[in-house]
Design an enzyme around this catalytic site. Structure first.
Site, PDB file in Angstrom:
ATOM      1  N   GLU A 396      -2.558 -16.546 -10.781  1.00 21.08           N
ATOM      2  CA  GLU A 396      -1.951 -15.632 -11.800  1.00 21.08           C
ATOM      3  C   GLU A 396      -2.941 -14.267 -11.701  1.00 21.08           C
ATOM      4  O   GLU A 396      -2.152 -12.955 -11.954  1.00 21.08           O
ATOM      5  CB  GLU A 396      -2.163 -16.014 -13.178  1.00 21.08           C
ATOM      6  N   HIS A 465       0.290 -25.050 -22.921  1.00 13.70           N
ATOM      7  CA  HIS A 465       1.833 -24.332 -22.958  1.00 13.70           C
ATOM      8  C   HIS A 465       2.245 -24.306 -24.336  1.00 13.70           C
ATOM      9  O   HIS A 465       3.610 -24.365 -24.392  1.00 13.70           O
ATOM     10  CB  HIS A 465       2.587 -25.616 -22.239  1.00 13.70           C
TER      11      HIS A 465
END
Ligand SMILES: Cc1ncc(C[n+]2csc(CCOP(=O)(O)OP(=O)(O)O)c2C)c(N)n1
Ligand SMILES: [Mg+2]
Lengths: 661, 443
Positions: A396, A465
């Protein structure tokens, strides 16, 4: 046949090195005179590297560099005056006095920027290469970085991406053997950097960085390779800086005078001079004449910079965001438009914009053939292929940094994070690089980077998440943050994000992706910073974004049955925040509840409360109330998850209490 | 045996109601059928009447006004005098055994935020005090029904202010509106938590039909001074029975004295005025007519003591002020003149302190400078009387006996307004007659 510079080129190399040396020495003197307000990292001793590499670059090629970037800027063509004026903090400096030694910008000559953070330039050059590959031109991007950067993750992630996508990039490592005071021998398991390239599947070279001709030759090969589609090269240039890490710093706590003197004796300029005389037929007189001109030019540049005016205080915060190129007005909503889901709405926006603008490309994990974990890119791979729908390795930070460089080089990257929790791995690239570029370059660079991902608590996604993060993102000047709640807003805001020139965090609550609503077909653009009054009312105002706005509407429905009309406001974008619409509503109702899913401290709800205290204090008829999530990582078990999450019953109850209070 | 007070079902489908507030305070004796609290059901708001008799005790988790509570929840008990309530579970008794009790559902899940309504409302200073005293705020029943826990709830014997708070609590919105319309928030009863004044509490105190939003552009704001004056006037009007007597005094001696004093007063100083002379006369006279200088206290009357302090009405730019000249009787005319001049000057500059306007026994006012002769001054309650001076003018008077015709002499018109509750007409008239006599022989 080995390529070699001709006579004119040799003279230019000599000249460029002299320009760097004399400018740096002039700056060192100016530092002592107190003309330089902040840091000053000189390039003395390393001139051959920038000179030998930049000799091959066109103005359209781009350079990204580090805190020690004076030499790269000069070699790329920056007049000494602009550099000196920048260090003096003058408005005619290359960064308009906003950057100083470590933040040099001159996009006009392809000097896309130096950075006070070690290593992001590696990712940005990778992104520059990506943009050029996408555009199909033969430009290339170069990153200059020190030995200190090669043990940073950016080196690994950048080289790997450049390798797998064969990007036109030059990675130039200037191994001067120290990162500040830490010797490279203590920072790396192997003493050489160039050979690491092999592990990425890249060509790597290790050259004498004090020999400009050796650098020139290695760079020549790398540039040829890049321009002909052969991809990236890593060149390690072994060198030594013969001044302190920064002007004014002590130099002999970690190395000896003898070492420094020995390297001074290997001065790249003196070495070249004698070779020019001995091997290439130059006379000492003609070389001295070149030097005399350089000396006088640098002196004149310094004098001119001393006389240059400082910036205007009123301009201290201009160009944090791009000047809007056009005025966007939202069309009135058509309640009879066809009903589609939130998910379909964003896909429609992306599909339409990608068809209209071939500079847009998407980076993400599984967004290619698969069409996205959340169907964010379904069908697009077939239309546009792998370059515009790029499945990435799990890096990322790497691809956020790549997106930064790609935007700087003219592309429009879309980073699809899947879950916004992964944004945090790219935090430094977002906050220090993407958000600051427009400001640092005085608006000469545009940063159309769209970073999107799912947020929110639900269905036992658990703590990695479930985050939302818009509170902390909205604290960063230079970022825009959208948190839409309806399919129509999602389409309109996403279109705006893909058309504006600002970095946008587009955060989609996972639990509302399948909710339906009326969305007009075709063009629908909604400007940022305009709240939507989701329901009009008079007894109290409630403000919420994303999924919480749905709950507030349901609670308001309940209150309406009890005769209390609640005004529900959806700011739609947390940054810019439409404070005026909120304050206006509170001036009417006198009561405010802010509902927010993430934890309260320093968050969006606190911001709205403070804003109302500022702008509508005299209209408050009850204390401002907040309902926020519990300040704990989101737990997994449904009973625990429910507990940390604001629910409709609590909102209804709070509204009832508020209207009576 | 204590009587439980629970939330009743107001319609067949009602599961919960909004508690609107108590109509009795804890500790009040309650009789059967007396209204006890207000409850908002699905259709209407109702006053719930007591079904039993006893002294009211609120449940420790008694709802705040505005709070939604399930039908059946225990909110208080009526106990016999001396009996202390025992608090078991306040959960509603299930209607049918199959349905799970609603309160169990509504009870906080483990680790959940306590519902907003369950928080004890108390200011930080009260919380600190409770900590210091080792008191659990959850166990304290606020004296103000369903309101904030205040200091008086913690400290036995601390006075319970009428408005439940010692400090004025009003929302910024209410303060702004009060400022704009010159309302005195101390006169408003707050209906919010802890007696907080909200906009809606002001509206009830407003003249009917005066919509809040319509203030004409040229409206003049009411200053605090104007409000004070208005309140004092209304008070006097409500409390006293004013009667005014008028007469004229021969001002020849008064004028002669003033002329002489003017001549004698060194340059740069101001000679005593007619006001000062009248003050001096009044002070002396009040010793002989104590009732005119007394104070009415309903069950007794306080006559003046040795020290006679007199009020002097001053027309200041911001409105009427009445500074007090001290100990008029024992001090010389020159001293009184110096004092009154200083006070008048301060009054015109709005620099008078509250102390300088307190404690007058009787007040002198004058409209003479404007040509007025007689008028009806308002008695500064709780004083008993006020004397109004008019303008000195020549008046025709019959020539001495035996001669026909008129001559003119300058006369001072006097209006004495007194409170007939305390002083009858004749004693007031005698005071006025004696006053006239003294004016006529002054010198
Ligand atoms: C991410 C980051 N960490 C630490 C620093 C502080 N820092 C500034 S320069 C420097 C040394 C860098 O060494 P190198 O990359 O070899 O460059 P050189 O100074 O030798 O040219 C460090 C640690 C920084 N700027 N950025
Ligand atoms: Mg180094």
């Amino acid at each position: 046949m080995v390529a070699a510079p001709d006579r004119q080129e040799l003279a230019n190399l000599y000249r460029t090195m002299l320009v760097i040396r004399h400018t740096e020495e002039e700056l060192a003197r100016c530092h002592q005179r107190g003309l330089i307000h902040g840091a000053c990292h000189t390039y003395v001793g390393q001139e051959a590297i920038a000179t030998g590499v930049c000799a091959h670059l066109n103005p359209a090629d781009v350079v990204f560099s580090t805190h020690r970037g004076h030499g790269h800027a000069l070699a790329k063509g920056m007049p000494p005056f602009e550099l000196i004026a920048e260090l003096f903090g003058r408005v005619s400096g290359c960064s308009r006095g906003r950057g100083g030694s470590m933040h040099l910008f001159s996009p006009e000559i392809g000097m896309l920027g130096t950075s006070g953070i070690v290593a992001p330039c590696i990712l940005q050059a990778t992104g520059g290469g990506y943009a050029f590959q996408l555009a199909g031109n033969h430009q290339l991007a170069a990153a200059f970085f020190g030995d200190g950067a090669v043990n940073n993750g950016a080196f690994h992630e950048g080289l790997n991406m450049a390798a797998i996508w064969k990007l036109p990039v030059l990675f130039i490592c200037e191994n001067n053997q120290f990162a500040t005071e830490v010797p490279f021998s203590q920072a790396s398991g192997i003493p050489d950097v160039g050979r690491r390239a092999a592990n990425y599947g890249l060509p790597g070279e290790e050259v004498d960085g004090n020999d400009v001709l050796a650098v020139w030759e290695a760079a020549h090969r790398a540039v040829e390779r890049a321009r002909s589609g052969g991809g990236a090269t890593l060149i390690e240039c072994k060198t030594y800086r013969t001044r302190a890490h920064a002007e004014g710093m002590g130099d002999f706590t970690y190395r000896t005078r003898e070492d420094v003197e020995a390297w001074k004796a290997r001065c790249p300029i003196a070495t070249l001079k004698s070779r020019l005389v001995q091997e290439h037929g130059f006379t000492t007189e003609e070389l001295d004449a070149i030097e005399a001109i350089v000396v006088s030019q640098v002196r004149q540049a310094r004098e001119k910079a001393e006389a240059a005016p400082p910036p205007e205080p009123k301009d201290a915060s201009t160009h944090v965001y791009a000047e809007p190129a056009r005025v966007v007005a939202e069309k009135p909503a058509d309640p009879n438009a066809r009903q589609i889901t939130f998910n379909q709405a964003t896909l429609e926006a992306l599909t339409e914009e990608m068809a209209a603008n071939d500079r847009i490309f998407v980076l993400g994990e599984g967004i290619g053939v698969r069409g996205g974990n959340f169907r964010t890119t379904a069908g697009l791979f077939d239309k546009h292929g792998p370059r515009r729908l790029r499945d990435t390795p799990i890096c990322e930070r790497g691809f956020v940094g790549l997106a930064c460089g790609a935007a700087m080089a003219g592309a429009r990257p879309v980073v699809d994070f899947m879950f916004a929790d992964f944004v945090l791995d790219g935090w430094g690239e977002i906050v220090n690089q993407i958000a600051k570029m427009q400001f640092m370059s005085s608006g000469r660079l545009k940063m159309p980077v769209l970073l999107r991902g799912c947020i929110g608590i639900g269905h036992s996604a658990a703590t990695h998440h479930s985050g939302s993060y818009y509170g902390m993102l909205a604290q960063v000047p230079g970022l825009w943050v959208a948190v839409p709640s309806t399919p129509r807003d999602a389409k309109g805001l996403l279109k705006h994000a893909l058309r504006c020139d600002n970095p946008v965090l587009f955060l989609e609550h996972r639990e509302i992706l399948q909710t339906k609503g009326p969305v007009e077909e075709g063009d629908l653009e909604i400007p940022f910073g305009k709240a939507r009054i989701a329901r009009a009312g008079t007894h109290a105002t409630v403000v919420a974004v994303g999924r919480m706005n749905h709950l507030c509407l349901a609670a308001a429905e309940e209150l309406a049955r009890e005769g209390k009309q609640i005004e529900v406001i959806d700011p739609r974008t947390v940054s810019p925040l439409d404070g005026e619409t909120i304050a206006q509503s509170v001036r009417k109702t006198g009561r405010l509840l802010v509902v927010d899913e993430p934890a309260g401290p320093c968050g969006f709800a606190a911001e709205v409360a403070a804003l109302v205290a500022d702008q509508a204090f005299d209209y408050l008829d009850a204390p401002v109330r907040r309902i926020t999530g519990v300040a704990a990582p989101t737990p997994y078990s449904p009973v625990l998850e429910q507990t940390v999450l604001p629910d409709q019953a609590r909102i209804t109850q709070a509204l009832r209490a508020l209207v009576e209070e | 045996m204590a009587v439980e007070i629970r939330i009743p079902r107001l319609g067949w489908s009602m599961e919960e109601g909004t508690f609107a507030g108590w109509l009795k305070k804890p500790g009040d004796p309650v009789r059967p059928n007396e209204p006890l609290f207000t409850l908002e059901g699905e259709k209407a708001t109702q006053e719930i009447e007591s079904i039993g008799e006893g002294v009211l005790h609120l449940a420790p988790d008694c709802p705040r006004p505005g709070q939604v509570i399930p039908v059946g929840q225990l909110i208080g008990q009526l106990c016999a005098p001396g009996e202390t309530p025992v608090w078991g579970s306040s959960a509603p008794t299930p209607a049918t055994p199959e349905t799970p009790p609603r309160a169990a559902e509504a009870a906080p899940k483990p680790g959940a935020l306590p519902p907003l309504s369950a928080e004890v409302a108390a200011s930080p200073s009260v919380r600190r005090l409770a900590r210091q005293m080792g008191i659990d705020l959850n166990q304290v029943t606020p004296a103000w029904p369903g309101g904030r826990v205040m200091e008086h709830d913690l400290v036995p014997g601390a006075p319970v202010p009428a408005n439940s708070h010692s400090r004025l609590i009003a929302t910024p919105r209410a303060r702004r509106i009060a400022r704009e319309r010159g309302l005195d928030l101390r006169q408003v009863r707050g209906g919010g938590p802890g007696g907080r004044i909200r906009e809606r509490d002001l509206q009830t105190g407003m003249p009917a039909g005066a919509p809040l939003a319509e203030i004409p552009d040229n409206a003049i704001p009411v200053t605090p001074r104007r409000r004070t004056i208005a309140k004092a006037m209304v008070k006097s009007r409500q409390e006293t029975v004013p009667v005014t007597l008028t007469t004229r005094a021969d001002a020849t001696a008064l004028l002669a004295l003033r002329a002489r004093l003017k001549r004698e007063t060194p340059k740069g100083e101001i000679a005593p005025s007619f006001n000062d002379m009248l003050l001096k006369i009044i002070a002396d006279l009040l010793v002989e007519h104590p009732l005119l200088g007394s104070r009415w206290e309903e069950t007794y009357i306080v006559p003046p003591g040795d020290t006679i302090d007199l009020g002097l009405a001053v027309d200041a730019p911001t409105g009427l002020v009445v500074p007090v000249v001290r100990d008029v009787r024992r001090r010389s005319l020159a001293e009184i003149a110096a004092d009154s001049q200083a006070l008048v000057e301060k009054g015109r500059q709005s620099r008078l302190t509250a102390d300088e306007m307190r404690g007058a026994l009787f007040t002198l006012t004058s409209l003479g400078p404007y040509g007025v002769e007689f008028f009806n001054p308002v008695i500064p309650w709780p004083q008993v009387a006020i004397l109004g001076m008019g303008t000195i003018k020549p008046q025709p008077v019959p020539l001495p006996t035996g001669q026909d015709g008129f001559t003119f002499r300058k006369e001072l018109p006097l209006s004495l307004t007194f409170d007939h509750r305390i002083v009858d007409g004749a004693p007031a008239a005698r005071f006025l007659r004696d006053l006239v006599e003294r004016v006529e022989v002054i010198g």
